[in-house]
Every structure is written in C-alpha cells, then in structure tokens.
Write an enzyme that holds these catalytic residues in place. Structure first.
Site: not given
Ligand code: AMP
Length: 227
Positions: A172, A183
């Site tokens: 990713r 993050r």
């Molecule tokens: P993840 O796959 O959960 O690690 O999410 C990847 C990215 O998507 C995060 O670093 C945020 O930029 C965005 N993202 C995912 N879920 C959220 C959320 N609940 N609120 C805000 N941004 C989100």
C-alpha cells in the site's frame, strides 16, 4: 459463539475493532465477519475503492490517504451512516478503522441510537508500537483478491505472488516508513482518546494484539461469546 448444531448466534450489534494501524484488525475482522455471517466494514477499504474508481470523493481524499492524515469527520460519517443503515447490516457488523476520532464516535452513537441498536462492543487491540512498524513495512496485499500477507510473519509460498490465485502482491502506498510514522502519530493524537471514551462506558475489552493470529482469533472468540 457456535451452538450444538454448529450454527452461530447473530452478532446483533456493532462490534468496533479499535487499535493502531498494523494491529491485525483487518485480518481478524474478515474471520469474524465470515464466522458470524455479517459485514466487515473497513472505512480504509471503502475510501481506497473510491480512489480506484476515481469518484469525486475518491479524487478529493486521495492526497489525504497518501499523507497518512485523516479524512474529515463529516465525510467519513456520511459514508458509514449510508452503509450501516442498509438491510445487510441488520444482523450486526464489524467496524474496522472507524471511529477514529471523538466526533466520529459521538456521531456513531447517534446513528446507533436512532436505529435502536444495542450499544456497540469495542475490542481494543493492544500492542507495542515497535511491532507495528515491522508489521506495516512487511505488509503486502494481493492485487486480485485483497488477501493480506507479511514478508516477516506470513510470507507467501512464492515471493511476490498470492498463494490463492497467483496475483501480484503489492505494498500500500501509505505503508512506506515515513507515512507509517505519520499514521502512528495521528493514531496517538486522534484515536487513542477513544479508549477512555469507550472504557468509561464499560463497553471496551482489551485484546493482546501481539499474539499469533490464531491466538488472537481464540481471544476474540471468547470475547464475543461472553458478551
Ligand atoms: P486504514 O486502511 O484503516 O489504515 O485507513 C487508511 C487511511 O484511510 C487512513 O490513514 C486515513 O487517511 C483514511 N481513513 C480510514 N478510516 C478513516 C476514518 N475513520 N476517519 C478518517 N480517515 C480514515
């Protein structure tokens, strides 16, 4: 979780997987969703899908995901409300990566109240940040089926190829070291306070996220059946 006939009780509520990126939430959410026959809802997956499809929101959020910051609360809340009020979520669902801020948690409470659902169960994945960096830099995903591997902990049989369908394994864009650091910082600042929010309501159960996936699955099974 499984009764004498081998069938499952419905989850019947929202189960929230809380924990930093790389904690193993996605892997476990897939299993729980499969076992209970409910939906696994990952806001990260939904946003990435919009980016791939180049929808207006996808184009808008692409630079945010690349940077490791968070998409604005009202946008994510809108996506989640629209999704969890569909018929296929009536038996319950697993939320992975949402809520991530206090306003999102408050917004979710409001949706849950309006829908007349039971209070959500929050499973908190606890693990050492050093392990997270190793897990995230090693993470690879099949381009075809989305299966998740880890070059350190769960390598594929043939390097760079999915065991199931031979699809190319890719990283990713936000799993590069400098974005991971951002993050994790974002998690500490914006998401960590949710532990206290939910713990204060007696809705949070801690889980050892550093254990092997099978052990984590067993812990989860105990938590869900004792709920
Ligand atoms: P993840 O796959 O959960 O690690 O999410 C990847 C990215 O998507 C995060 O670093 C945020 O930029 C965005 N993202 C995912 N879920 C959220 C959320 N609940 N609120 C805000 N941004 C989100």
């Amino acid at each position: 979780m499984v009764d004498a006939e081998g069938s499952h009780e419905a989850l019947g509520r929202a189960v929230i997987f809380l924990g930093p990126p790389g904690a193993g939430k996605g892997t476990q959410a897939v299993e729980v969703a499969r076992e209970y026959g409910v939906k696994h809802l990952s806001t990260g997956d939904m946003l990435r899908d919009m980016i791939v499809r180049k929808t207006p929101l996808g184009l808008e959020v692409e630079p945010i995901l690349k940077s490791g910051r968070l998409v604005p609360d009202e946008k994510v809340l809108q996506i989640v409300e629209q999704r969890i009020t569909q018929d296929d979520c009536k038996q319950g669902f697993v939320l992975d990566g949402f809520p991530r801020t206090l306003p999102q948690a408050v917004g979710l409470d409001d949706i849950i109240r309006r829908c007349g659902w039971e209070r959500p169960l929050v499973v908190n994945f606890v693990l050492d940040p050093k392990l997270l960096m190793r897990r995230l830099t090693g993470r690879r995903i099949c381009k075809l089926c989305g299966e998740v591997y880890n070059v350190h902990e769960r390598p594929p049989k043939v390097a760079g190829r999915c065991d199931a369908d031979g699809g190319e394994l890719v990283q990713r864009p936000d799993d590069r070291e400098e974005v991971i650091a951002e993050r994790l910082k974002t998690y500490e600042a914006q998401t960590r306070p949710l532990e206290e929010y939910y713990r204060g309501r007696g809705a949070l159960v801690d889980l050892d996220g550093a254990a092997k996936p099978a052990e984590v699955a067993a812990q989860l099974s105990r938590i869900l059946s004792a709920r």
